[in-house]
Design a protein around this motif. Structure first.
Motif, PDB file in Angstrom:
ATOM      1  N   TYR A  50       0.830  -1.225   0.000  1.00 28.08           N
ATOM      2  CA  TYR A  50       0.000   0.000   0.000  1.00 28.08           C
ATOM      3  C   TYR A  50       0.860   1.269   0.000  1.00 28.08           C
ATOM      4  O   TYR A  50       0.410   2.352  -0.365  1.00 28.08           O
ATOM      5  CB  TYR A  50      -0.973   0.003   1.194  1.00 28.08           C
ATOM      6  N   THR A 133      -6.300  -8.260   7.996  1.00 31.24           N
ATOM      7  CA  THR A 133      -6.907  -8.094   6.663  1.00 31.24           C
ATOM      8  C   THR A 133      -7.426  -9.440   6.153  1.00 31.24           C
ATOM      9  O   THR A 133      -8.535  -9.545   5.610  1.00 31.24           O
ATOM     10  CB  THR A 133      -5.858  -7.538   5.675  1.00 31.24           C
ATOM     11  N   GLY A 154      -1.864 -13.914  -5.009  1.00 30.00           N
ATOM     12  CA  GLY A 154      -0.834 -13.453  -4.058  1.00 30.00           C
ATOM     13  C   GLY A 154      -0.819 -14.379  -2.852  1.00 30.00           C
ATOM     14  O   GLY A 154      -0.629 -13.948  -1.714  1.00 30.00           O
ATOM     15  N   GLY A 179       4.111 -17.018  -7.393  1.00 34.96           N
ATOM     16  CA  GLY A 179       5.045 -16.790  -8.494  1.00 34.96           C
ATOM     17  C   GLY A 179       6.301 -17.637  -8.563  1.00 34.96           C
ATOM     18  O   GLY A 179       7.134 -17.404  -9.443  1.00 34.96           O
ATOM     19  N   LYS A 183       7.321 -21.265  -3.597  1.00 36.39           N
ATOM     20  CA  LYS A 183       6.090 -20.777  -2.958  1.00 36.39           C
ATOM     21  C   LYS A 183       4.973 -21.812  -3.078  1.00 36.39           C
ATOM     22  O   LYS A 183       4.230 -22.067  -2.131  1.00 36.39           O
ATOM     23  CB  LYS A 183       5.655 -19.443  -3.574  1.00 36.39           C
ATOM     24  N   VAL A 278      -9.166  -2.865   5.598  1.00 39.97           N
ATOM     25  CA  VAL A 278      -9.066  -3.463   6.934  1.00 39.97           C
ATOM     26  C   VAL A 278      -9.426  -2.454   8.021  1.00 39.97           C
ATOM     27  O   VAL A 278     -10.008  -2.823   9.047  1.00 39.97           O
ATOM     28  CB  VAL A 278      -7.660  -4.078   7.147  1.00 39.97           C
TER      29      VAL A 278
HETATM   30  P1  NDP Z   1       2.519  -9.678  -0.199  1.00 42.14           P
HETATM   31  O1  NDP Z   1       3.251 -10.180   0.986  1.00 42.14           O
HETATM   32  O2  NDP Z   1       1.518 -10.562  -0.860  1.00 42.14           O
HETATM   33  O3  NDP Z   1       3.592  -9.169  -1.251  1.00 42.14           O
HETATM   34  C1  NDP Z   1       3.247  -8.851  -2.548  1.00 42.14           C
HETATM   35  C2  NDP Z   1       3.248 -10.114  -3.455  1.00 42.14           C
HETATM   36  O4  NDP Z   1       2.496  -9.801  -4.607  1.00 42.14           O
HETATM   37  C3  NDP Z   1       4.615 -10.494  -3.967  1.00 42.14           C
HETATM   38  O5  NDP Z   1       5.298 -11.344  -3.091  1.00 42.14           O
HETATM   39  C4  NDP Z   1       4.318 -11.155  -5.310  1.00 42.14           C
HETATM   40  O6  NDP Z   1       4.269 -12.568  -5.153  1.00 42.14           O
HETATM   41  C5  NDP Z   1       2.917 -10.635  -5.667  1.00 42.14           C
HETATM   42  N1  NDP Z   1       2.945  -9.840  -6.898  1.00 42.14           N
HETATM   43  C6  NDP Z   1       3.692  -8.741  -7.142  1.00 42.14           C
HETATM   44  N2  NDP Z   1       3.437  -8.285  -8.388  1.00 42.14           N
HETATM   45  C7  NDP Z   1       2.512  -9.125  -8.922  1.00 42.14           C
HETATM   46  C8  NDP Z   1       1.851  -9.185 -10.186  1.00 42.14           C
HETATM   47  N3  NDP Z   1       2.087  -8.268 -11.148  1.00 42.14           N
HETATM   48  N4  NDP Z   1       0.968 -10.198 -10.408  1.00 42.14           N
HETATM   49  C9  NDP Z   1       0.738 -11.120  -9.461  1.00 42.14           C
HETATM   50  N5  NDP Z   1       1.324 -11.114  -8.237  1.00 42.14           N
HETATM   51  C10 NDP Z   1       2.197 -10.124  -7.982  1.00 42.14           C
HETATM   52  O7  NDP Z   1       1.773  -8.337   0.207  1.00 42.14           O
HETATM   53  P2  NDP Z   1       0.618  -8.217   1.298  1.00 42.14           P
HETATM   54  O8  NDP Z   1       0.180  -9.559   1.715  1.00 42.14           O
HETATM   55  O9  NDP Z   1       1.052  -7.250   2.313  1.00 42.14           O
HETATM   56  O10 NDP Z   1      -0.554  -7.541   0.472  1.00 42.14           O
HETATM   57  C11 NDP Z   1      -1.262  -8.298  -0.500  1.00 42.14           C
HETATM   58  C12 NDP Z   1      -2.252  -7.382  -1.208  1.00 42.14           C
HETATM   59  O11 NDP Z   1      -3.235  -6.956  -0.281  1.00 42.14           O
HETATM   60  C13 NDP Z   1      -1.608  -6.125  -1.778  1.00 42.14           C
HETATM   61  O12 NDP Z   1      -2.197  -5.842  -3.011  1.00 42.14           O
HETATM   62  C14 NDP Z   1      -1.948  -5.074  -0.745  1.00 42.14           C
HETATM   63  O13 NDP Z   1      -1.978  -3.783  -1.289  1.00 42.14           O
HETATM   64  C15 NDP Z   1      -3.311  -5.546  -0.283  1.00 42.14           C
HETATM   65  N6  NDP Z   1      -3.710  -5.121   1.054  1.00 42.14           N
HETATM   66  C16 NDP Z   1      -4.931  -4.547   1.186  1.00 42.14           C
HETATM   67  C17 NDP Z   1      -5.414  -4.202   2.415  1.00 42.14           C
HETATM   68  C18 NDP Z   1      -6.788  -3.641   2.523  1.00 42.14           C
HETATM   69  O14 NDP Z   1      -7.208  -3.209   3.601  1.00 42.14           O
HETATM   70  N7  NDP Z   1      -7.529  -3.625   1.416  1.00 42.14           N
HETATM   71  C19 NDP Z   1      -4.606  -4.375   3.633  1.00 42.14           C
HETATM   72  C20 NDP Z   1      -3.351  -5.073   3.397  1.00 42.14           C
HETATM   73  C21 NDP Z   1      -2.912  -5.416   2.133  1.00 42.14           C
HETATM   74  P3  NDP Z   1       4.372 -13.599  -6.407  1.00 42.14           P
HETATM   75  O15 NDP Z   1       5.706 -14.249  -6.325  1.00 42.14           O
HETATM   76  O16 NDP Z   1       3.259 -14.551  -6.121  1.00 42.14           O
HETATM   77  O17 NDP Z   1       4.191 -12.801  -7.648  1.00 42.14           O
END
Ligand code: NDP
Length: 339
Positions: A50, A133, A154, A179, A183, A278
């Motif tokens: 974020y 979340t 993710g 990815g 994982k 959240v």
């Molecule tokens: P993560 O720990 O999941 O880290 C981000 C992961 O996203 C990466 O490890 C990567 O894994 C994957 N990723 C990055 N780019 C891409 C892409 N282009 N396509 C597919 N996968 C991708 O982060 P969080 O768990 O902290 O957050 C997950 C999501 O939740 C985020 O989008 C975040 O903004 C959102 N969020 C929303 C909240 C809310 O209140 N709405 C609160 C907290 C988080 P990989 O190897 O699998 O690609």
């Protein structure tokens, strides 16, 4: 040694994918806490997707940073000076701080940390904002029922890894998108996912879903958006629920992406798509923390943190989120062993 402080400053708005030009490490004095505040020696700090939104000069749910602002985020640390009756020097706390050696936190907004429940980094992941979340997003928006197929994108990240395990605890069949093969193996071997898809090794996501989720998708917990989400939308079951948590695949886009429009896919199955924040569940955070703490203590939820060492490497840890460098929650160890 409490004689100097380093802190990361937001130096430049990125255009597209951020790089090191957006960050500047500055040395300065250790800040002074005022009434109601705590001076905290940061042990671990959190980097989160974020934060990319805060780098943009646009109104959003998280206030944009001004160039020159100190980078802010969740930290776990040790109180070294207290101007509050609620905490004393030596207490371990978590709350909103800064990317710094020392950070001043508002005593009213911090929570105590109990290292006997879990290691300190877990308080930035499963026992912190990402865990909450997952808890509210899945249970309140996804409304999983036993026997449902839950798909998580993710899936090996901080939020996704907890979503999948809560879904399993609720009697669901769980499929994750992640990815790397490492994982995928973690999800299926250690976390109890029924199947996982390495989307970087697969050309046809819909065909992969037909294999992994042959009964279709009842709940989709979306952390990423993009082509994975396009594919899942084509496999939604009647009355499916879609919890839109994050869209990291679009966070570096400079315009609203267009392309194949997927909304017609929702009509015949009467799917419900809902965004979630959240923060809307703040009045129930204690409930989530208690429940998640119980699951962790009982070994029913497994958690993992990717730790990057050194405050100087915090921007790399943040940028790594977009490359998928992390497994589980990404944190930075600032003074992991304490004072
Ligand atoms: P993560 O720990 O999941 O880290 C981000 C992961 O996203 C990466 O490890 C990567 O894994 C994957 N990723 C990055 N780019 C891409 C892409 N282009 N396509 C597919 N996968 C991708 O982060 P969080 O768990 O902290 O957050 C997950 C999501 O939740 C985020 O989008 C975040 O903004 C959102 N969020 C929303 C909240 C809310 O209140 N709405 C609160 C907290 C988080 P990989 O190897 O699998 O690609």
């Amino acid at each position: 040694m409490r004689d100097s402080n380093r802190e990361w400053v937001f130096a430049q708005r990125p255009d597209g994918e951020p790089d090191m030009d957006s960050f500047e490490l500055r040395a300065g004095d250790v800040p002074e806490p005022h009434h109601g505040e705590l001076l905290v020696r940061v042990r671990y700090l959190s980097v989160d997707p974020y934060m990319r939104g805060r780098m943009r000069d646009a109104e959003s749910y998280a206030e944009p940073w001004d160039v020159g602002d100190v980078m802010a985020g969740a930290v776990v640390g040790e109180v070294v000076e207290s101007e509050s009756d609620a905490y004393e020097a030596g207490d371990l706390v978590t709350g909103n701080g800064t990317w710094a050696d020392y950070s001043v936190l508002d005593a009213d907004s911090v929570a105590p940390v109990d290292p006997s429940v879990a290691d300190l980094p877990a308080y930035l992941g499963v026992l912190g904002m990402p865990g909450r979340t997952a808890y509210f997003g899945l249970l309140e928006v996804g409304e999983p029922k036993p026997g449902d197929t839950v798909v998580v994108s993710g899936a090996a990240g901080a939020v996704g890894s907890v979503v999948g395990q809560i879904a399993t605890l609720n009697g669901c069949r769980v499929v994750g998108f992640a990815g790397t093969d490492e994982k995928v193996e973690w999800l299926t071997e250690d976390l109890g996912f029924d199947a996982a898809i390495n989307y970087k090794q697969v050309d046809d996501y819909r065909a992969a879903l037909d294999d992994a989720a042959s009964d279709g998708v009842d709940v989709y917990f979306d952390n990423v958006g993009g082509p994975i989400t396009d594919a899942v939308f084509t496999r939604l079951n009647l009355d499916a629920r879609v919890a839109v948590c994050g869209q990291i695949a679009h966070y570096n886009d400079e315009g609203v992406p267009t392309g194949p429009r997927k909304l017609p896919q929702l009509i015949s199955v009467r799917a419900k798509v809902q965004g979630l924040l959240v923060g809307d569940y703040a009045s129930r955070f204690e409930e989530a923390s208690e429940r998640l703490g119980e699951w962790v203590a009982a070994g029913e939820i497994t958690h993992r943190e990717s730790v990057v060492d050194g405050l100087e490497n915090a921007p790399d840890a943040f940028l790594g989120l977009f490359a998928g460098d992390n497994i589980g929650k990404q944190v930075v160890a600032v003074s992991a062993d304490g004072l």
